[in-house]
Scaffold this active site. Structure first.
Site, PDB file in Angstrom:
ATOM      1  N   GLN A   1      30.026  27.403  37.896  1.00 23.44           N
ATOM      2  CA  GLN A   1      29.669  27.625  36.499  1.00 23.44           C
ATOM      3  C   GLN A   1      28.680  26.584  35.960  1.00 23.44           C
ATOM      4  O   GLN A   1      28.386  26.578  34.768  1.00 23.44           O
ATOM      5  CB  GLN A   1      30.915  27.703  35.613  1.00 23.44           C
ATOM      6  CG  GLN A   1      31.667  26.403  35.441  1.00 23.44           C
ATOM      7  CD  GLN A   1      33.006  26.619  34.745  1.00 23.44           C
ATOM      8  OE1 GLN A   1      33.923  27.241  35.278  1.00 23.44           O
ATOM      9  NE2 GLN A   1      33.119  26.138  33.515  1.00 23.44           N
TER      10      GLN A   1
ATOM     11  N   GLN B   1      33.613  32.506  26.071  1.00 17.38           N
ATOM     12  CA  GLN B   1      34.438  32.500  27.291  1.00 17.38           C
ATOM     13  C   GLN B   1      35.746  33.243  27.055  1.00 17.38           C
ATOM     14  O   GLN B   1      36.185  34.054  27.891  1.00 17.38           O
ATOM     15  CB  GLN B   1      34.713  31.051  27.683  1.00 17.38           C
ATOM     16  CG  GLN B   1      35.739  30.873  28.770  1.00 17.38           C
ATOM     17  CD  GLN B   1      35.879  29.407  29.157  1.00 17.38           C
ATOM     18  OE1 GLN B   1      34.985  28.840  29.766  1.00 17.38           O
ATOM     19  NE2 GLN B   1      36.989  28.787  28.803  1.00 17.38           N
TER      20      GLN B   1
ATOM     21  N   MET C   1      37.186  18.463  19.941  1.00  8.97           N
ATOM     22  CA  MET C   1      37.433  17.662  21.135  1.00  8.97           C
ATOM     23  C   MET C   1      36.802  18.337  22.349  1.00  8.97           C
ATOM     24  O   MET C   1      36.821  19.561  22.477  1.00  8.97           O
ATOM     25  CB  MET C   1      38.926  17.460  21.338  1.00  8.97           C
ATOM     26  CG  MET C   1      39.524  16.750  20.133  1.00  8.97           C
ATOM     27  SD  MET C   1      41.083  15.981  20.490  1.00  8.97           S
ATOM     28  CE  MET C   1      40.549  14.574  21.432  1.00  8.97           C
ATOM     29  N   SER C   2      36.214  17.517  23.221  1.00  9.60           N
ATOM     30  CA  SER C   2      35.570  18.019  24.429  1.00  9.60           C
ATOM     31  C   SER C   2      35.553  16.901  25.455  1.00  9.60           C
ATOM     32  O   SER C   2      35.349  15.733  25.103  1.00  9.60           O
ATOM     33  CB  SER C   2      34.126  18.447  24.114  1.00  9.60           C
ATOM     34  OG  SER C   2      33.391  18.599  25.315  1.00  9.60           O
ATOM     35  N   SER C   3      35.736  17.261  26.710  1.00  9.15           N
ATOM     36  CA  SER C   3      35.631  16.258  27.776  1.00  9.15           C
ATOM     37  C   SER C   3      34.249  15.627  27.770  1.00  9.15           C
ATOM     38  O   SER C   3      34.062  14.492  28.202  1.00  9.15           O
ATOM     39  CB  SER C   3      35.905  16.894  29.139  1.00  9.15           C
ATOM     40  OG  SER C   3      37.151  17.553  29.135  1.00  9.15           O
ATOM     41  N   ARG C   4      33.248  16.361  27.272  1.00 13.62           N
ATOM     42  CA  ARG C   4      31.875  15.854  27.277  1.00 13.62           C
ATOM     43  C   ARG C   4      31.607  14.865  26.150  1.00 13.62           C
ATOM     44  O   ARG C   4      30.551  14.227  26.143  1.00 13.62           O
ATOM     45  CB  ARG C   4      30.884  17.019  27.199  1.00 13.62           C
ATOM     46  CG  ARG C   4      30.859  17.871  28.468  1.00 13.62           C
ATOM     47  CD  ARG C   4      29.684  18.852  28.466  1.00 13.62           C
ATOM     48  NE  ARG C   4      29.453  19.421  29.777  1.00 13.62           N
ATOM     49  CZ  ARG C   4      29.912  20.621  30.177  1.00 13.62           C
ATOM     50  NH1 ARG C   4      30.624  21.369  29.357  1.00 13.62           N
ATOM     51  NH2 ARG C   4      29.646  21.063  31.397  1.00 13.62           N
TER      52      ARG C   4
ATOM     53  N   HIS D   1      43.342  20.419  25.448  1.00 12.78           N
ATOM     54  CA  HIS D   1      44.046  20.949  26.621  1.00 12.78           C
ATOM     55  C   HIS D   1      45.564  20.843  26.422  1.00 12.78           C
ATOM     56  O   HIS D   1      46.322  21.763  26.763  1.00 12.78           O
ATOM     57  CB  HIS D   1      43.685  20.152  27.876  1.00 12.78           C
ATOM     58  CG  HIS D   1      42.231  20.114  28.222  1.00 12.78           C
ATOM     59  ND1 HIS D   1      41.486  18.969  28.139  1.00 12.78           N
ATOM     60  CD2 HIS D   1      41.395  21.084  28.677  1.00 12.78           C
ATOM     61  CE1 HIS D   1      40.239  19.220  28.530  1.00 12.78           C
ATOM     62  NE2 HIS D   1      40.152  20.501  28.859  1.00 12.78           N
TER      63      HIS D   1
ATOM     64  N   LYS E   1      37.833  27.112  21.237  1.00  6.77           N
ATOM     65  CA  LYS E   1      36.639  26.256  21.328  1.00  6.77           C
ATOM     66  C   LYS E   1      35.525  26.971  22.091  1.00  6.77           C
ATOM     67  O   LYS E   1      34.363  26.912  21.710  1.00  6.77           O
ATOM     68  CB  LYS E   1      37.017  24.957  22.038  1.00  6.77           C
ATOM     69  CG  LYS E   1      35.888  24.135  22.589  1.00  6.77           C
ATOM     70  CD  LYS E   1      35.357  23.226  21.541  1.00  6.77           C
ATOM     71  CE  LYS E   1      34.239  22.323  21.975  1.00  6.77           C
ATOM     72  NZ  LYS E   1      33.837  22.308  23.344  1.00  6.77           N
TER      73      LYS E   1
ATOM     74  N   HIS F   1      42.329  16.242  27.236  1.00  2.39           N
ATOM     75  CA  HIS F   1      42.416  15.678  25.886  1.00  2.39           C
ATOM     76  C   HIS F   1      43.401  16.537  25.092  1.00  2.39           C
ATOM     77  O   HIS F   1      43.992  17.497  25.633  1.00  2.39           O
ATOM     78  CB  HIS F   1      41.032  15.613  25.246  1.00  2.39           C
ATOM     79  CG  HIS F   1      40.277  16.921  25.264  1.00  2.39           C
ATOM     80  ND1 HIS F   1      40.713  18.057  24.602  1.00  2.39           N
ATOM     81  CD2 HIS F   1      39.138  17.286  25.904  1.00  2.39           C
ATOM     82  CE1 HIS F   1      39.856  19.034  24.798  1.00  2.39           C
ATOM     83  NE2 HIS F   1      38.899  18.605  25.605  1.00  2.39           N
TER      84      HIS F   1
HETATM   85  P1  AMP Z   1      37.600  22.855  29.956  1.00  2.00           P
HETATM   86  O1  AMP Z   1      38.397  21.814  30.672  1.00  2.00           O
HETATM   87  O2  AMP Z   1      36.574  22.279  29.023  1.00  2.00           O
HETATM   88  O3  AMP Z   1      37.081  23.933  30.851  1.00  2.00           O
HETATM   89  O4  AMP Z   1      38.629  23.570  28.984  1.00  2.00           O
HETATM   90  C1  AMP Z   1      39.823  24.135  29.469  1.00  2.00           C
HETATM   91  C2  AMP Z   1      40.467  24.925  28.366  1.00  2.00           C
HETATM   92  O5  AMP Z   1      40.732  24.073  27.255  1.00  2.00           O
HETATM   93  C3  AMP Z   1      39.579  26.063  27.842  1.00  2.00           C
HETATM   94  O6  AMP Z   1      40.395  27.192  27.558  1.00  2.00           O
HETATM   95  C4  AMP Z   1      39.003  25.477  26.582  1.00  2.00           C
HETATM   96  O7  AMP Z   1      38.641  26.439  25.625  1.00  2.00           O
HETATM   97  C5  AMP Z   1      40.174  24.648  26.095  1.00  2.00           C
HETATM   98  N1  AMP Z   1      39.698  23.616  25.181  1.00  2.00           N
HETATM   99  C6  AMP Z   1      38.727  22.693  25.404  1.00  2.00           C
HETATM  100  N2  AMP Z   1      38.534  21.934  24.319  1.00  2.00           N
HETATM  101  C7  AMP Z   1      39.397  22.394  23.363  1.00  2.00           C
HETATM  102  C8  AMP Z   1      39.671  22.031  22.011  1.00  2.00           C
HETATM  103  N3  AMP Z   1      39.013  21.040  21.403  1.00  2.00           N
HETATM  104  N4  AMP Z   1      40.625  22.722  21.359  1.00  2.00           N
HETATM  105  C9  AMP Z   1      41.295  23.733  21.964  1.00  2.00           C
HETATM  106  N5  AMP Z   1      41.081  24.123  23.231  1.00  2.00           N
HETATM  107  C10 AMP Z   1      40.146  23.461  23.923  1.00  2.00           C
END
Ligand code: AMP
Length: 299
Positions: free
Chosen positions: A56, A148, A179-182, A32, A144, A29
């Protein structure tokens, strides 16, 4: 753009230039993509890893239903400026006999570490493997996931990885939801109530900008908003020291106010970083996507 599945192929595809790595679990999204775009602006070659890391996820978590769409991810990553997508299988990442685990225990026992035992060990292990296997010069992570980011920053220092860890602002929907994949799991009503997380954090940001320094007061601002939303079941709202990831009672050093909650069956996290600039605390409210975001309207 090349899509590769082994560390050796990824290193060969990346070549010798200054390289930036953006680790992800895919289903990309704008959050990323903001990391990829920054990496493209700062590096000669950009690697994006797409790997849903089983290590994880806890036994009762969403590993099996975590959203996946590699073709879409490859296209979005390419448009945002990626040169190489590294998408290994679980067997390639963790071949038979893989025995090493990396833990940063001192920073992993608070906040999400309490409800997700083993989660940060899984994160630290896969990130250490990406750092070792891909040898990037710079690695980009979102604010976000504040705990981590703190853990990975410490890991890179402690294990002497010769790279810079770069933290980037949270990208939010136009109405403020991080924003979140979830987020795809949320029903319309859950999506509506989930706004309580960011609404509370924006109140925290306003209060800090107006001079509030009490941890209790700031935590209550965030918690009260969450408690008022019927579908939100708050887990924590904690003022947290950035360097050590411990709860603090006064805002007297760089910190973040972190929240976590269940909204229906979906666990969401969000935060506002409170950066010390000179002698002033400046809240990082994140950035909101423009009307035509890269994913939805960008052509
Ligand atoms: P994930 O795919 O959720 O493991 O996230 C991969 C990377 O994208 C991690 O460094 C997250 O912190 C970052 N990320 C996820 N969501 C956001 C967001 N809304 N804004 C900025 N970075 C994000």
């Amino acid at each position: 753009m090349q899509v590769v599945a082994t560390f050796a192929a990824a290193r060969e595809a990346a070549g010798d230039g200054v390289s930036g790595l953006v680790p992800t679990m895919g289903f990309l999204h704008e959050g990323h993509l903001s990391l990829i775009a920054r990496a493209a602006a700062e590096c000669e070659v950009v690697l994006v890893s797409v790997f849903v890391n089983p290590l994880q996820f806890g036994p009762d978590e969403d590993l099996d239903r975590y959203p996946r769409d590699l073709d879409r991810d490859v296209e979005l990553a390419r448009r945002a400026g990626a040169d190489v997508v590294f998408a290994p299988s679980v067997e390639q990442m963790y071949p038979d006999g893989h025995a090493t685990r990396v833990s940063v225990d001192a920073l992993a026992g608070t906040l999400c570490g309490r409800s997700r035992p083993g989660h940060f060990e899984g994160v630290a292990t896969v990130v250490a493997k990406l750092f070792g296997g891909l040898q990037p010069d710079r690695a980009y992570f979102g604010r976000k996931d504040a705990q981590q980011l703190a853990i990975i920053t410490r890991l890179a220092t402690d294990l002497s990885f010769p790279l810079a860890v770069v933290g980037m602002p949270i990208v939010r929907e136009r109405d403020g939801l991080a924003m979140s994949s979830r987020n795809v799991y949320l029903s319309d009503q859950e999506r509506h109530d989930a706004l309580a997380l960011s609404r509370g954090l924006m109140r925290v940001a306003d209060a800090v900008a107006a001079g509030e320094r009490s941890g209790t007061v700031l935590e209550r601002l965030a918690a009260d908003e969450m408690c008022e939303a019927p579908l939100v079941d708050p887990e924590y709202a904690e003022l947290t020291d950035v360097a050590n990831v411990i709860n603090i009672t006064r805002l007297d050093r760089p910190a973040f106010l972190a929240v976590a909650a269940r909204v229906g069956s979906t666990r969401l996290i969000d935060n506002v970083h409170l950066d010390l600039v000179g002698d002033r605390f400046v809240p990082d409210r994140g950035v909101r996507i423009a009307d035509a975001g890269v994913v939805r309207g960008g052509g």
